[in-house]
Design a protein around this motif. Structure first.
Motif, mmCIF file in Angstrom:
data_model
loop_
_atom_site.group_PDB
_atom_site.id
_atom_site.type_symbol
_atom_site.label_atom_id
_atom_site.label_comp_id
_atom_site.label_asym_id
_atom_site.label_seq_id
_atom_site.Cartn_x
_atom_site.Cartn_y
_atom_site.Cartn_z
ATOM 1 N N LEU A 108 9.249 -3.373 8.856
ATOM 2 C CA LEU A 108 8.403 -4.169 7.964
ATOM 3 C C LEU A 108 8.396 -5.641 8.371
ATOM 4 N N HIS A 109 9.443 -6.063 9.086
ATOM 5 C CA HIS A 109 9.538 -7.454 9.535
ATOM 6 C C HIS A 109 8.883 -7.670 10.888
ATOM 7 N N ASN B 43 6.720 -5.618 12.400
ATOM 8 C CA ASN B 43 5.333 -5.125 12.421
ATOM 9 C C ASN B 43 4.621 -5.621 11.171
ATOM 10 N N ASP B 44 3.349 -5.271 11.036
ATOM 11 C CA ASP B 44 2.629 -5.623 9.820
ATOM 12 C C ASP B 44 3.266 -4.900 8.635
ATOM 13 N N PRO B 45 3.424 -5.541 7.495
ATOM 14 C CA PRO B 45 2.830 -6.833 7.103
ATOM 15 C C PRO B 45 3.682 -8.053 7.416
ATOM 16 N N ARG B 46 4.639 -7.958 8.388
ATOM 17 C CA ARG B 46 5.447 -9.098 8.808
ATOM 18 C C ARG B 46 6.201 -9.731 7.631
ATOM 19 N N VAL B 47 6.940 -8.904 6.901
ATOM 20 C CA VAL B 47 7.732 -9.397 5.770
ATOM 21 C C VAL B 47 8.850 -10.278 6.290
ATOM 22 N N ASN B 48 9.003 -11.462 5.689
ATOM 23 C CA ASN B 48 10.046 -12.394 6.107
ATOM 24 C C ASN B 48 11.046 -12.716 5.008
ATOM 25 N N THR C 73 5.680 -12.961 2.995
ATOM 26 C CA THR C 73 5.472 -12.984 4.451
ATOM 27 C C THR C 73 6.016 -14.264 5.088
ATOM 28 N N LYS C 74 6.568 -15.119 4.272
ATOM 29 C CA LYS C 74 7.151 -16.359 4.812
ATOM 30 C C LYS C 74 8.564 -16.528 4.253
ATOM 31 N N GLN D 108 13.222 1.452 7.041
ATOM 32 C CA GLN D 108 12.403 0.313 6.637
ATOM 33 C C GLN D 108 12.855 -0.251 5.291
ATOM 34 N N GLU E 175 0.791 -1.228 0.000
ATOM 35 C CA GLU E 175 0.000 0.000 0.000
ATOM 36 C C GLU E 175 0.825 1.282 0.000
#
Length: 369
Positions: free
Chosen positions: A108-109, A111-116, A139-140, A79, A71
């Motif tokens: 970003l990792h 907090n949301d959206p929990r980027v992995n 996200t994974k 970030q 978004e």
């Protein structure tokens, strides 16, 4: 590559040059463009990830020229994984952001959206400066295949190609504008010299020649202006061009002579447009000189119309006194103006035909167009 244990990455070793390169593209904060949107869509699909970004790393932010599944339009550098990526040779892949010191505390990792997962191929300008990345996020934790990795690198080169293309087009537009300005100035200077010279000449024949030159300069200026608007094309739209010619003709016509110009909408190559402009301006000059004695009021019409699918007809007519002893037929090849009109008709691959009577004089030429 952290500074003072901060998650903010080091600056690029040639940061000033890198930022100058980015600014030269004039892409920051521009509207979305389908060419870039298509690239991030393709990258997301090929890599089978929910997020793909064209990320441009500015001085204190990363701004996204195109994005899928994300978004924000920009984020601060704390970030930005892309700011780390541009310090690498050409590519950075972080399979699990929780296991990498550069990204473990990235907002970003955590907090949301929990980027992995992150993978980014650098956008490298021709001068070797990285201005950002084409990156994909998930996200994974995961790992790209060799094919996905190569595809991402290939697509990143296409992003740079699009940036370079837009830069080149802006440069060419600036050069065209400068050339247009110089040509117009040159034509105006010549026209001014001609007008000054004509005030000092009393010989009628010499005066006619100077005035003819002045009219021709005006016609060339109109043609040049119209062609410049066509961005290098050798053709132009007839109506717009003849409207400019009409404005020129009205400027030189005396108050007692009205000028009316009508044209179909059609394309003309520059040579034919030039010939039409010459015929129109010389016909008006002849009409002013001969058709309306003693300040008689009248009108000159210049009309370009389509005869059939392959032919156009130019008609020039006035409602003046007409020519004595002139009948329907080919125009008389007398006078410098009429010689030029005949030469212009030859450029159109045709001949002039003229009628003249007490109701006025009309001249027409049909040609392929």
């Amino acid at each position: 590559m952290l500074r003072n244990n901060s998650i903010i990455p080091d600056k690029h070793p040639q940061e000033d040059k890198r930022l100058d390169t980015l600014q030269a593209y004039k892409v920051l904060d521009t509207e979305a463009e389908v060419d870039f949107d298509d690239i991030v869509e393709l990258a997301s699909n090929i890599c089978d990830v929910p997020v793909s970004l064209i990320s441009l790393v500015d001085d204190n932010r990363q701004w996204f020229k195109a994005r899928v599944g994300f978004e924000p339009e920009e984020t601060p550098l704390d970030q930005s994984v892309c700011a780390h990526a541009i310090l690498e040779q050409d590519y950075l892949e972080v399979e699990d952001m929780s296991a990498d010191r550069r990204t473990v505390d990235n907002p970003l990792h955590i907090n949301d959206p929990r980027v992995n997962f992150y993978a980014g191929a650098n956008l490298v300008a021709p001068n070797g400066m990285p201005v950002g990345t084409l990156c994909v996020l998930d996200t994974k934790p995961r790992k790209l295949t060799d094919f996905q990795r190569q595809a991402l690198k290939t697509l990143s080169k296409q992003v740079v190609t699009q940036l370079e293309l837009r830069k080149r087009l802006r440069t060419e537009a600036a050069l065209r504008s400068e050339m247009d300005h110089r040509v117009k100035n040159s034509l105006q200077t010549i026209a001014s010299i001609t007008r000054v010279a004509s005030r000092k000449i009393t010989d009628p024949q010499s005066l006619d020649v100077l005035r003819l030159i002045e009219r021709r300069i005006g016609s060339v200026a109109s043609l040049h202006s119209e062609l410049m608007g066509r961005e290098g094309s050798n053709s132009l739209e007839a109506r717009g061009y003849l409207e400019k010619v009409g404005t020129l003709l009205k400027d030189v016509a005396p108050d007692n002579v009205a000028v009316n110009v009508q044209s179909v909408e059609t394309q003309l190559v520059s040579q034919k447009a030039s010939a039409i402009g010459m015929i129109a301006s010389e016909f008006l000059a002849n009409s002013i000189k001969h058709a309306f004695p003693d300040n008689r009021s009248g009108q000159v019409d210049i009309i370009l119309e389509r005869v059939d699918d392959s032919h156009l007809k130019l008609t020039c007519r006035d409602d003046g006194v007409g020519r004595n002893n002139t009948t329907v037929g080919e125009t008389r090849d007398t006078g410098l103006g009429e010689m030029l009109m005949s030469a212009a008709a030859a450029q159109l691959g045709s001949k002039l035909r003229e009628t003249s009577n007490v109701g006025g004089t009309a001249l027409c030429v049909e040609f392929v167009g």
